[in-house]
Design a protein around this motif. Structure first.
Motif, PDB file in Angstrom:
ATOM      1  N   THR A   1      18.902  35.353  53.835  1.00 53.52           N
ATOM      2  CA  THR A   1      19.186  36.789  53.732  1.00 53.52           C
ATOM      3  C   THR A   1      20.677  37.043  53.600  1.00 53.52           C
ATOM      4  O   THR A   1      21.109  37.871  52.792  1.00 53.52           O
ATOM      5  CB  THR A   1      18.636  37.530  54.971  1.00 53.52           C
ATOM      6  OG1 THR A   1      17.247  37.251  55.113  1.00 53.52           O
ATOM      7  CG2 THR A   1      18.818  39.031  54.833  1.00 53.52           C
ATOM      8  N   ALA A   2      21.470  36.320  54.405  1.00 54.33           N
ATOM      9  CA  ALA A   2      22.924  36.486  54.341  1.00 54.33           C
ATOM     10  C   ALA A   2      23.458  36.084  52.968  1.00 54.33           C
ATOM     11  O   ALA A   2      24.309  36.774  52.393  1.00 54.33           O
ATOM     12  CB  ALA A   2      23.587  35.651  55.441  1.00 54.33           C
ATOM     13  N   LEU A   3      22.964  34.973  52.417  1.00 56.78           N
ATOM     14  CA  LEU A   3      23.424  34.526  51.100  1.00 56.78           C
ATOM     15  C   LEU A   3      23.073  35.548  50.015  1.00 56.78           C
ATOM     16  O   LEU A   3      23.885  35.821  49.115  1.00 56.78           O
ATOM     17  CB  LEU A   3      22.803  33.167  50.760  1.00 56.78           C
ATOM     18  CG  LEU A   3      23.260  31.973  51.614  1.00 56.78           C
ATOM     19  CD1 LEU A   3      22.506  30.713  51.210  1.00 56.78           C
ATOM     20  CD2 LEU A   3      24.762  31.758  51.487  1.00 56.78           C
ATOM     21  N   LEU A   4      21.878  36.118  50.091  1.00 59.86           N
ATOM     22  CA  LEU A   4      21.477  37.135  49.110  1.00 59.86           C
ATOM     23  C   LEU A   4      22.353  38.372  49.210  1.00 59.86           C
ATOM     24  O   LEU A   4      22.764  38.945  48.186  1.00 59.86           O
ATOM     25  CB  LEU A   4      20.006  37.499  49.325  1.00 59.86           C
ATOM     26  CG  LEU A   4      18.974  36.464  48.858  1.00 59.86           C
ATOM     27  CD1 LEU A   4      17.584  36.823  49.366  1.00 59.86           C
ATOM     28  CD2 LEU A   4      18.966  36.363  47.332  1.00 59.86           C
ATOM     29  N   ARG A   5      22.650  38.804  50.418  1.00 60.97           N
ATOM     30  CA  ARG A   5      23.488  39.994  50.582  1.00 60.97           C
ATOM     31  C   ARG A   5      24.913  39.742  50.106  1.00 60.97           C
ATOM     32  O   ARG A   5      25.543  40.614  49.493  1.00 60.97           O
ATOM     33  CB  ARG A   5      23.495  40.437  52.049  1.00 60.97           C
ATOM     34  CG  ARG A   5      22.130  40.881  52.560  1.00 60.97           C
ATOM     35  CD  ARG A   5      22.215  41.467  53.936  1.00 60.97           C
ATOM     36  NE  ARG A   5      22.739  42.820  53.905  1.00 60.97           N
ATOM     37  CZ  ARG A   5      22.898  43.583  54.990  1.00 60.97           C
ATOM     38  NH1 ARG A   5      22.574  43.104  56.170  1.00 60.97           N
ATOM     39  NH2 ARG A   5      23.381  44.797  54.883  1.00 60.97           N
ATOM     40  N   LEU A   6      25.435  38.536  50.371  1.00 59.31           N
ATOM     41  CA  LEU A   6      26.782  38.203  49.917  1.00 59.31           C
ATOM     42  C   LEU A   6      26.830  38.039  48.401  1.00 59.31           C
ATOM     43  O   LEU A   6      27.837  38.354  47.768  1.00 59.31           O
ATOM     44  CB  LEU A   6      27.256  36.916  50.601  1.00 59.31           C
ATOM     45  CG  LEU A   6      27.523  37.021  52.107  1.00 59.31           C
ATOM     46  CD1 LEU A   6      27.756  35.641  52.703  1.00 59.31           C
ATOM     47  CD2 LEU A   6      28.711  37.935  52.392  1.00 59.31           C
ATOM     48  N   ARG A   7      25.745  37.552  47.822  1.00 56.12           N
ATOM     49  CA  ARG A   7      25.699  37.404  46.362  1.00 56.12           C
ATOM     50  C   ARG A   7      25.599  38.751  45.660  1.00 56.12           C
ATOM     51  O   ARG A   7      26.272  39.008  44.656  1.00 56.12           O
ATOM     52  CB  ARG A   7      24.516  36.526  45.973  1.00 56.12           C
ATOM     53  CG  ARG A   7      24.432  36.218  44.482  1.00 56.12           C
ATOM     54  CD  ARG A   7      23.060  35.711  44.102  1.00 56.12           C
ATOM     55  NE  ARG A   7      22.039  36.758  44.242  1.00 56.12           N
ATOM     56  CZ  ARG A   7      20.745  36.568  44.032  1.00 56.12           C
ATOM     57  NH1 ARG A   7      20.307  35.369  43.699  1.00 56.12           N
ATOM     58  NH2 ARG A   7      19.879  37.560  44.177  1.00 56.12           N
TER      59      ARG A   7
ATOM     60  N   ALA B   1      32.067  40.652  49.021  1.00 57.23           N
ATOM     61  CA  ALA B   1      31.197  39.964  48.069  1.00 57.23           C
ATOM     62  C   ALA B   1      31.859  39.841  46.704  1.00 57.23           C
ATOM     63  O   ALA B   1      31.591  38.885  45.957  1.00 57.23           O
ATOM     64  CB  ALA B   1      29.865  40.701  47.946  1.00 57.23           C
ATOM     65  N   GLN B   2      32.721  40.794  46.355  1.00 55.23           N
ATOM     66  CA  GLN B   2      33.415  40.746  45.070  1.00 55.23           C
ATOM     67  C   GLN B   2      34.339  39.540  44.968  1.00 55.23           C
ATOM     68  O   GLN B   2      34.698  39.119  43.869  1.00 55.23           O
ATOM     69  CB  GLN B   2      34.233  42.029  44.876  1.00 55.23           C
ATOM     70  CG  GLN B   2      33.412  43.308  44.911  1.00 55.23           C
ATOM     71  CD  GLN B   2      32.354  43.339  43.823  1.00 55.23           C
ATOM     72  OE1 GLN B   2      32.600  42.938  42.697  1.00 55.23           O
ATOM     73  NE2 GLN B   2      31.158  43.804  44.177  1.00 55.23           N
ATOM     74  N   GLU B   3      34.724  38.980  46.113  1.00 59.77           N
ATOM     75  CA  GLU B   3      35.674  37.867  46.123  1.00 59.77           C
ATOM     76  C   GLU B   3      34.996  36.513  46.311  1.00 59.77           C
ATOM     77  O   GLU B   3      35.672  35.492  46.397  1.00 59.77           O
ATOM     78  CB  GLU B   3      36.711  38.080  47.233  1.00 59.77           C
ATOM     79  CG  GLU B   3      37.501  39.374  47.074  1.00 59.77           C
ATOM     80  CD  GLU B   3      38.479  39.577  48.218  1.00 59.77           C
ATOM     81  OE1 GLU B   3      38.059  39.379  49.377  1.00 59.77           O
ATOM     82  OE2 GLU B   3      39.640  39.907  47.947  1.00 59.77           O
ATOM     83  N   LEU B   4      33.657  36.513  46.391  1.00 62.47           N
ATOM     84  CA  LEU B   4      32.925  35.294  46.706  1.00 62.47           C
ATOM     85  C   LEU B   4      32.020  34.868  45.561  1.00 62.47           C
ATOM     86  O   LEU B   4      31.479  35.712  44.843  1.00 62.47           O
ATOM     87  CB  LEU B   4      32.068  35.489  47.959  1.00 62.47           C
ATOM     88  CG  LEU B   4      32.784  35.904  49.242  1.00 62.47           C
ATOM     89  CD1 LEU B   4      31.768  36.237  50.324  1.00 62.47           C
ATOM     90  CD2 LEU B   4      33.727  34.796  49.708  1.00 62.47           C
ATOM     91  N   HIS B   5      31.839  33.567  45.432  1.00 63.23           N
ATOM     92  CA  HIS B   5      30.781  33.038  44.577  1.00 63.23           C
ATOM     93  C   HIS B   5      29.864  32.226  45.473  1.00 63.23           C
ATOM     94  O   HIS B   5      30.282  31.232  46.080  1.00 63.23           O
ATOM     95  CB  HIS B   5      31.332  32.153  43.454  1.00 63.23           C
ATOM     96  CG  HIS B   5      30.247  31.644  42.545  1.00 63.23           C
ATOM     97  ND1 HIS B   5      29.857  32.323  41.408  1.00 63.23           N
ATOM     98  CD2 HIS B   5      29.443  30.551  42.620  1.00 63.23           C
ATOM     99  CE1 HIS B   5      28.880  31.664  40.814  1.00 63.23           C
ATOM    100  NE2 HIS B   5      28.602  30.581  41.533  1.00 63.23           N
ATOM    101  N   VAL B   6      28.606  32.640  45.549  1.00 60.77           N
ATOM    102  CA  VAL B   6      27.637  31.996  46.444  1.00 60.77           C
ATOM    103  C   VAL B   6      26.916  30.883  45.702  1.00 60.77           C
ATOM    104  O   VAL B   6      26.261  31.124  44.688  1.00 60.77           O
ATOM    105  CB  VAL B   6      26.626  33.032  46.985  1.00 60.77           C
ATOM    106  CG1 VAL B   6      25.617  32.354  47.913  1.00 60.77           C
ATOM    107  CG2 VAL B   6      27.351  34.159  47.719  1.00 60.77           C
TER     108      VAL B   6
END
Length: 477
Positions: free
Chosen positions: A82-88, A98-103
């Motif tokens: 769930t956390a990975l989906l929200r961060l993606r 999330a704009q600064e991350l690539h999951v």
């Protein structure tokens, strides 16, 4: 963060919940994870790894892995996904970071082949992420080339020996051999430079890399921890691990004992002395220091049981049974259903068994709530017994009690179990004893009896003379 009511929607299966990851039970844990990620993003140095010289004494390296901690069934994997989906997807309050991350895809160690090196798995995921990204790939290609020779020195890659027969050639040693050795020694820094170049191409600040249940995989578990300690130290890598800290400890202790070796343990008097306690203490100290470094205490996030979530939100938890029935306040609904199952009189207070069972692992509690939600009372009781089937089998309760609707059989099974317990008269009250396993057994036996008591004339008297009276008299002798 918003203080909207937390809703447990039993009408959704696991897949449906993951498609819409806004309904997250561990909201407090996710808030803390968000803060840790934001802090790491703000701490990324401006200096480039590409500018670090081979003669520099040090360079930025961090051990900021976040451990999602909990036992089996506590919801670690669901939380992680769930956390990975929200961060993606950049949902709600995490949109800014999330704009600064690539999951990257989550790594399940149990699905990695025995001979696969974890670094190769990670590199392949990064390569897939940048495969079709437009832009100048020259810096990335240069960083990738710098990785090449050092990569061949890692365990599981290339020849068994780091330095082959060509090292017997003095000219080869001076021209290429020492260069190869230097590439291996600086592999960690070269990997960090490669990660930085890939992120620049993606216009991101950090990769998010998650490992699920590393502790349960003894083939790869320690190797992954060592890879994190030695190589995955880039400030631009946000590492998430899930697992049970006790199992991580066992994983490490096994490796430490292997490092000592049987000959040392058997013959070295300075280590063994008069007993093995000195070795055990030394191993525990090494385990503690290792975990303090790889997963610092301030980066450990515990998965709360549902009871802990209810307390943290001051009881503001709702439950949805299906689209037609609307929303119910969880505690009052569950307590009412438990009283219905046990043929107890209506009571506005929280039922003691609900207060007890919500402190169990989340997966078990969700299964229990689904069993309570079955409309037909008799089928609902059977569903509850099925949820606790493993506990009942462990405690020596016959499992055909679930399907056998015979009242005499239920009385006999209850009697046979109670007379083997030291505190049988206290258990006969069918309350909630302090022993967690016995509490579940007593409750399930009460359910098996109650489904007959409500339809059988004289059932209460039969239970009194066939069960309560004999046990009380036996214990008083």
């Amino acid at each position: 963060m918003d203080k909207l009511k937390l809703v447990i929607d039993l009408s959704k299966n696991e897949t449906e919940r993951l498609k819409n990851p806004t309904d997250i039970l561990q909201k407090g844990a996710f808030e803390r994870l968000t803060r840790l990620i934001r802090h790491q993003l703000n701490s990324i140095p401006d200096d480039s790894f590409a500018d670090v010289r081979d003669t520099d004494l040090s360079y930025p390296r961090t051990h900021n892995a976040v451990l999602i901690e909990g036992g089996r069934g506590s919801g670690k994997t669901t939380f992680l996904l769930t956390a990975l989906l929200r961060l993606r997807d950049g949902r709600d309050e995490v949109n800014e970071i999330a704009q600064e991350l690539h999951v990257l895809p989550m790594i399940d160690p149990t699905l990695i082949e025995t001979k696969e090196n974890i670094i190769i798995v990670i590199l392949s995921m990064i390569e897939a992420a940048i495969a079709h990204v437009p832009g100048d790939h020259s810096k990335l290609d240069k960083a990738k080339q710098a990785l090449a020779e050092g990569l061949g020195l890692l365990d599981g890659i290339g020849a068994n020996s780091a330095y082959g027969s060509e090292w017997e050639d003095a000219n080869w040693v001076m021209s290429r051999g020492l260069n190869k050795a230097m590439k291996g020694r600086l592999f960690e820094r070269k990997l960090s430079a490669y990660i930085e170049a890939a992120l620049n191409l993606l216009s991101k600040k950090a990769f998010v890399l998650a490992f699920d249940d590393v502790d349960t995989n003894f083939a790869h578990g320690h190797t992954i921890l060592e890879t994190i300690r030695k190589y995955l130290t880039s400030p631009r890598l946000i590492l998430l691990l899930s697992g049970d800290l006790d199992l991580y400890g066992r994983l490490l202790r096994r490796s430490i004992y292997d490092t000592f070796g049987s000959n040392i343990l058997k013959h070295d008097p300075d280590i063994i002395r008069d007993d093995k306690q000195n070795v055990a203490n030394a191993v525990l100290e090494l385990e503690e220091q290792y975990l303090l470094k790889v997963v610092p205490p301030q980066h450990r996030i515990s998965m709360l049981p549902l009871g802990g979530i209810i307390q943290s939100r001051q009881g503001d938890v709702q439950i949805v049974l299906n689209a037609e029935n609307g929303t119910h306040e969880l505690k009052s609904w569950a307590s009412g259903r438990i009283r219905d199952q046990l043929i107890e009189t209506a009571n506005a207070r929280l039922h003691p068994f609900f207060d007890f069972v919500v402190m169990e692992h989340l997966r078990l509690v969700i299964g229990y709530l689904r069993a309570l939600s079955v409309d037909d009372l008799q089928q609902s009781r059977k569903a509850v017994l099925t949820v606790f089937e493993t506990r009942l089998r462990t405690m020596g309760v016959p499992m055909d009690l679930i399907d056998n609707g015979n009242f005499d059989y239920a009385l006999q099974a209850t009697f046979n179990w109670l007379i083997r317990q030291e505190n049988a008269p206290d258990l006969l009250r069918f309350g909630v004893p302090a022993d967690r396993t016995k509490a579940i057994v007593v409750h399930c036996l009460a359910l098996a009896l109650s489904q007959n008591l409500e339809v059988r004339p004289g059932g209460a008297l039969q239970a009194l003379f066939a069960l309560a009276l004999p046990i009380t008299m036996m214990c008083c002798l």
